[in-house]
Design a protein around this motif. Structure first.
Motif, PDB file in Angstrom:
ATOM      1  N   ILE A  11       5.586  22.481  58.951  1.00 53.60           N
ATOM      2  CA  ILE A  11       5.207  22.008  60.376  1.00 53.60           C
ATOM      3  C   ILE A  11       3.634  21.639  60.657  1.00 53.60           C
ATOM      4  CG2 ILE A  11       5.379  22.303  62.663  1.00 53.60           C
ATOM      5  CD1 ILE A  11       7.746  23.753  62.371  1.00 53.60           C
ATOM      6  N   LEU A  12       2.940  22.875  60.637  1.00 52.78           N
ATOM      7  CA  LEU A  12       1.503  22.556  61.248  1.00 52.78           C
ATOM      8  C   LEU A  12       0.792  21.845  60.203  1.00 52.78           C
ATOM      9  CD1 LEU A  12       0.651  26.146  62.358  1.00 52.78           C
ATOM     10  CD2 LEU A  12       1.337  24.194  63.686  1.00 52.78           C
ATOM     11  N   MET A  13       0.894  21.992  58.964  1.00 55.15           N
ATOM     12  CA  MET A  13      -0.236  20.997  57.833  1.00 55.15           C
ATOM     13  C   MET A  13       0.227  19.656  57.962  1.00 55.15           C
ATOM     14  SD  MET A  13      -0.711  23.755  54.687  1.00 55.15           S
ATOM     15  CE  MET A  13      -2.124  23.196  54.090  1.00 55.15           C
ATOM     16  N   PRO A  14       1.711  19.346  57.885  1.00 52.53           N
ATOM     17  CA  PRO A  14       1.751  17.734  57.846  1.00 52.53           C
ATOM     18  C   PRO A  14       1.589  17.265  59.330  1.00 52.53           C
ATOM     19  CG  PRO A  14       3.893  19.087  57.245  1.00 52.53           C
ATOM     20  CD  PRO A  14       2.860  20.067  57.539  1.00 52.53           C
ATOM     21  N   VAL A  15       1.583  18.122  60.418  1.00 54.91           N
ATOM     22  CA  VAL A  15       1.458  17.396  61.495  1.00 54.91           C
ATOM     23  C   VAL A  15      -0.269  17.049  61.711  1.00 54.91           C
ATOM     24  CG1 VAL A  15       1.141  17.835  64.179  1.00 54.91           C
ATOM     25  CG2 VAL A  15       3.311  18.252  63.245  1.00 54.91           C
ATOM     26  N   GLY A  16      -0.797  18.119  61.127  1.00 58.81           N
ATOM     27  CA  GLY A  16      -2.508  17.838  61.235  1.00 58.81           C
ATOM     28  C   GLY A  16      -3.097  16.959  60.287  1.00 58.81           C
ATOM     29  N   GLY A  17      -1.829  16.489  59.289  1.00 58.95           N
ATOM     30  CA  GLY A  17      -2.392  15.532  58.128  1.00 58.95           C
ATOM     31  C   GLY A  17      -2.370  14.373  59.182  1.00 58.95           C
ATOM     32  N   VAL A  23      -7.399  25.827  62.721  1.00 61.28           N
ATOM     33  CA  VAL A  23      -7.791  27.137  62.938  1.00 61.28           C
ATOM     34  C   VAL A  23      -6.581  28.124  62.764  1.00 61.28           C
ATOM     35  CG1 VAL A  23      -9.069  28.731  63.975  1.00 61.28           C
ATOM     36  CG2 VAL A  23      -9.896  26.948  63.988  1.00 61.28           C
ATOM     37  N   ILE A  24      -5.430  27.928  63.728  1.00 60.44           N
ATOM     38  CA  ILE A  24      -4.515  28.877  63.766  1.00 60.44           C
ATOM     39  C   ILE A  24      -3.496  28.536  62.556  1.00 60.44           C
ATOM     40  CG2 ILE A  24      -2.002  29.082  64.842  1.00 60.44           C
ATOM     41  CD1 ILE A  24      -3.710  27.804  67.548  1.00 60.44           C
ATOM     42  N   SER A  25      -3.552  27.398  61.909  1.00 56.23           N
ATOM     43  CA  SER A  25      -2.785  27.300  60.447  1.00 56.23           C
ATOM     44  C   SER A  25      -3.798  28.364  59.541  1.00 56.23           C
ATOM     45  CB  SER A  25      -2.871  26.021  59.999  1.00 56.23           C
ATOM     46  OG  SER A  25      -2.368  25.110  60.731  1.00 56.23           O
ATOM     47  N   ALA A  26      -4.978  28.250  59.556  1.00 53.68           N
ATOM     48  CA  ALA A  26      -5.723  29.199  58.378  1.00 53.68           C
ATOM     49  C   ALA A  26      -5.241  30.638  58.724  1.00 53.68           C
ATOM     50  CB  ALA A  26      -7.068  28.804  58.661  1.00 53.68           C
ATOM     51  N   PHE A  27      -5.171  30.912  59.860  1.00 57.75           N
ATOM     52  CA  PHE A  27      -4.869  32.363  60.279  1.00 57.75           C
ATOM     53  C   PHE A  27      -3.422  32.729  59.655  1.00 57.75           C
ATOM     54  CE2 PHE A  27      -4.377  35.808  63.608  1.00 57.75           C
ATOM     55  CZ  PHE A  27      -5.408  36.492  63.235  1.00 57.75           C
ATOM     56  N   LEU A  28      -2.648  31.729  59.769  1.00 58.71           N
ATOM     57  CA  LEU A  28      -1.174  31.912  59.355  1.00 58.71           C
ATOM     58  C   LEU A  28      -1.097  31.911  57.778  1.00 58.71           C
ATOM     59  CD1 LEU A  28       0.805  30.231  62.252  1.00 58.71           C
ATOM     60  CD2 LEU A  28       0.323  32.751  62.046  1.00 58.71           C
ATOM     61  N   ILE A  29      -1.717  31.025  57.200  1.00 61.26           N
ATOM     62  CA  ILE A  29      -1.486  30.902  55.872  1.00 61.26           C
ATOM     63  C   ILE A  29      -2.036  32.439  55.029  1.00 61.26           C
ATOM     64  CG2 ILE A  29      -2.380  29.746  53.873  1.00 61.26           C
ATOM     65  CD1 ILE A  29      -2.448  27.317  55.443  1.00 61.26           C
ATOM     66  N   GLN A  68     -20.705  17.424  62.028  1.00 64.78           N
ATOM     67  CA  GLN A  68     -21.780  18.686  61.323  1.00 64.78           C
ATOM     68  C   GLN A  68     -21.131  19.825  62.254  1.00 64.78           C
ATOM     69  OE1 GLN A  68     -25.088  18.700  59.449  1.00 64.78           O
ATOM     70  NE2 GLN A  68     -23.329  17.392  58.642  1.00 64.78           N
ATOM     71  N   ALA A  69     -19.725  19.942  62.417  1.00 64.86           N
ATOM     72  CA  ALA A  69     -19.468  21.118  62.983  1.00 64.86           C
ATOM     73  C   ALA A  69     -17.982  21.720  62.528  1.00 64.86           C
ATOM     74  CB  ALA A  69     -19.270  20.634  64.672  1.00 64.86           C
ATOM     75  N   ASN A  70     -17.415  22.894  62.976  1.00 65.50           N
ATOM     76  CA  ASN A  70     -16.239  23.360  62.835  1.00 65.50           C
ATOM     77  C   ASN A  70     -15.047  22.708  62.855  1.00 65.50           C
ATOM     78  OD1 ASN A  70     -14.813  24.400  65.458  1.00 65.50           O
ATOM     79  ND2 ASN A  70     -16.790  24.620  65.595  1.00 65.50           N
ATOM     80  N   ALA A  71     -13.936  23.092  62.595  1.00 61.02           N
ATOM     81  CA  ALA A  71     -12.746  22.034  62.794  1.00 61.02           C
ATOM     82  C   ALA A  71     -12.497  21.666  64.341  1.00 61.02           C
ATOM     83  CB  ALA A  71     -11.496  22.724  61.923  1.00 61.02           C
ATOM     84  N   ALA A  72     -12.571  22.390  65.141  1.00 60.52           N
ATOM     85  CA  ALA A  72     -12.275  22.154  66.318  1.00 60.52           C
ATOM     86  C   ALA A  72     -13.494  21.164  66.963  1.00 60.52           C
ATOM     87  CB  ALA A  72     -11.804  23.092  67.301  1.00 60.52           C
ATOM     88  N   GLY A  73     -14.776  21.837  66.735  1.00 58.17           N
ATOM     89  CA  GLY A  73     -15.894  21.344  67.213  1.00 58.17           C
ATOM     90  C   GLY A  73     -16.175  19.907  66.816  1.00 58.17           C
ATOM     91  N   SER A  74     -15.846  19.609  65.559  1.00 58.53           N
ATOM     92  CA  SER A  74     -16.045  18.396  65.116  1.00 58.53           C
ATOM     93  C   SER A  74     -15.248  17.200  65.863  1.00 58.53           C
ATOM     94  CB  SER A  74     -14.992  18.397  63.641  1.00 58.53           C
ATOM     95  OG  SER A  74     -16.216  18.817  62.680  1.00 58.53           O
ATOM     96  N   LEU A  76      -8.051  22.924  66.641  1.00 54.52           N
ATOM     97  CA  LEU A  76      -7.720  24.192  66.862  1.00 54.52           C
ATOM     98  C   LEU A  76      -6.373  24.599  66.309  1.00 54.52           C
ATOM     99  CD1 LEU A  76      -7.999  26.796  68.858  1.00 54.52           C
ATOM    100  CD2 LEU A  76      -6.563  25.573  70.375  1.00 54.52           C
ATOM    101  N   MET A  77      -5.521  23.656  65.914  1.00 54.22           N
ATOM    102  CA  MET A  77      -4.229  24.096  65.095  1.00 54.22           C
ATOM    103  C   MET A  77      -4.653  24.352  63.802  1.00 54.22           C
ATOM    104  SD  MET A  77      -0.966  21.257  65.218  1.00 54.22           S
ATOM    105  CE  MET A  77      -1.595  20.454  63.917  1.00 54.22           C
TER     106      MET A  77
END
Ligand code: PHE
Length: 453
Positions: free
Chosen positions: A385-391, A94-100, A70-76, A91-92
């Motif tokens: 990089i970021l999305m596959p690593v996140g996955g 959130v940074i991805s969202a910003f860059l995308i 019940q929280a945001n990506a990092a908080g979860s 956190l990664m």
């Protein structure tokens, strides 16, 4: 203090919002090109396998993480794995969202320019060379694309400020049915062109000779980008999904809708392209040069052109709001600032990245960082990089870190639904998904070649 009840999407709202996130430029700009280029029906088969065995399980994982915490990506991650470093995965994201967003809003802005061009009947009687020139002049212009990009960012910001219920749910419930209607009409129009069936045959004829490791890996990358996975978007949306909602069936529906739009977009684009004997160009050119060219020759082309670019804008907007929500949920919950302030501050940052991206196609063409202009840099860093690593980390987290019993309770909504596939799901999140994605990652970074595969 009792925890405040989190805002919930309705059942339809959850599907509209998540499908809205998934369906975007990836489906309409990139998928048709990949399909036409990489073996038609054979590519489609590989893509479907990637979606079913990797995309779907990762989406279910993301939904579960978000709804459990019940929280945001990092908080979860922090809630589910306190006192560990797992929150960095969020956190990664959130940074991805910003860059995308930093490059996505630029192309989204273009769709607005093209709606206006279509409305003012600019494509009629224009030659291919002229259309080419129009696109090049516009996309490399210093001010005009930036203006549209700012407008698009402001629109996104506005919807996010309106809130999860009144902004995201309401707008996607309105836009998604419209989007489906338009793409179906365009698809039918395209097939019924004189040589439409030939185009279809070309598109779906399975050419297995074109399937190689490169194509398999690009299908996987496309599956992740298209389903908005690996960067916390579906974690954030999952946190708004009702506790009674059957997560696996919602994920399945979103996945099916996403594939459907990608295939429909291909059907809308390719038969038309081949009917006129045009060589299918790559990516953005296909949509911003080739299609206007086709519209200019079609009977009633004016209305088809307007519909197509409205479709593209709608698809973009429902994706950009999901991206901005990842950032805003994070800022409001972690830094305790108001929703409006979070949305405005992050939009200003996004606008700045957008300006860099847009300039990198024009006046800053010659400036490069690590061999890329800003536009290509933001695109490559996130999707390669970021999305596959996140996955990988999201799969590992659900597979190994969270208790199996807890997963079962979450997926079954405390026993309400039967989850007969739990063991297969865990097999995938523990082994198959992380290993397969790792392979994509290594390949995209060129390491598999280097290692001699
Ligand atoms: N899925 C979107 C598309 O296909 C892009 C996207 C990626 C949106 C990641 C949100 C998060 O265009």
């Amino acid at each position: 203090m009792a925890k405040k009840e989190r805002i919930n999407f309705s059942k339809i709202g959850a599907i509209a919002a998540a499908t809205g996130s998934a369906v975007g430029l990836g489906n309409i700009l990139r998928f048709p090109y990949l399909l036409g280029e990489s073996g038609g029906g054979a590519f489609l088969l590989v893509y479907i396998l990637c979606v079913v065995f990797l995309g779907l399980p990762v989406m279910i994982s993301e939904f579960s993480i978000g709804r459990m915490a019940q929280a945001n990506a990092a908080g979860s991650f922090r809630t589910l794995a306190p006192k560990s470093k797992w929150w960095l995965v969020g956190l990664m994201g959130v940074i991805s969202a910003f860059l995308i967003l930093g490059f996505y809003v630029v192309v989204s802005g273009w769709t607005l320019e093209y709606i206006v061009q279509a409305l003012s009947n600019k494509f009629a009687n224009a030659s291919t060379a002229q259309l080419n020139q129009v696109f090049t002049d516009f996309s490399t212009n210093t001010y005009r694309p930036v203006g549209w990009m700012l407008l698009f960012t402001a629109l996104t910001c506005f919807i996010i400020i309106a809130g999860v219920k009144n902004g995201i749910e309401k707008s996607t419930k309105l836009m998604m049915p419209l989007l489906f209607l338009i793409i179906i009409i365009l698809g039918i129009r395209s097939i019924t062109l004189p040589t439409g069936t030939e185009g279809l045959k070309f598109l779906f004829k399975a050419d297995f000779g074109k399937i190689n490791s490169e194509v398999i890996l690009s299908a996987m990358g496309q599956a992740f980008f298209s389903l908005s996975l690996g960067m916390g978007c579906m974690i954030t949306y999952g946190s708004y999904i009702n506790k009674d909602n059957n997560l696996s069936s919602t994920a399945l529906q979103v996945t099916i809708f996403d594939m459907l739009v990608a295939v429909l977009a291909s059907i809308a684009i390719f038969p038309a392209v081949f009917s006129f004997g045009i060589n299918p160009a790559q990516g953005p050119e296909l949509v911003f040069i080739t299609l206007p060219n086709i519209f200019s020759r079609l009977h009633g082309g004016y209305i088809w052109a307007v519909m197509f670019f409205v479709l593209l804008a709608l698809a973009s907007l429902t994706s950009t709001i999901s991206l901005l929500e990842v950032i805003v949920a994070f800022l409001t919950e972690e830094l305790h600032i108001s929703r409006a302030k979070a949305a405005i501050v992050s939009s200003l940052g996004i606008a700045l990245l957008g300006i860099l991206s847009s300039f990198s196609l024009g006046i800053w063409k010659d400036f490069s960082l690590f061999g890329y202009g800003f536009f290509a840099l933001f695109d490559s860093i996130t999707s390669k990089i970021l999305m596959p690593v996140g996955g990988i980390f999201i799969s590992l987290f659900v597979g190994w870190r969270i208790d199996k019993q807890k997963i079962l309770l979450e997926l079954s909504s405390n026993g309400k639904y039967k989850i007969p596939f739990l063991n297969i799901f865990l097999l995938i999140t523990r082994y198959l998904a992380p290993l397969a994605i790792l392979l994509v990652l290594l390949n995209q970074l060129g390491l598999t070649k280097w290692l001699g595969f």
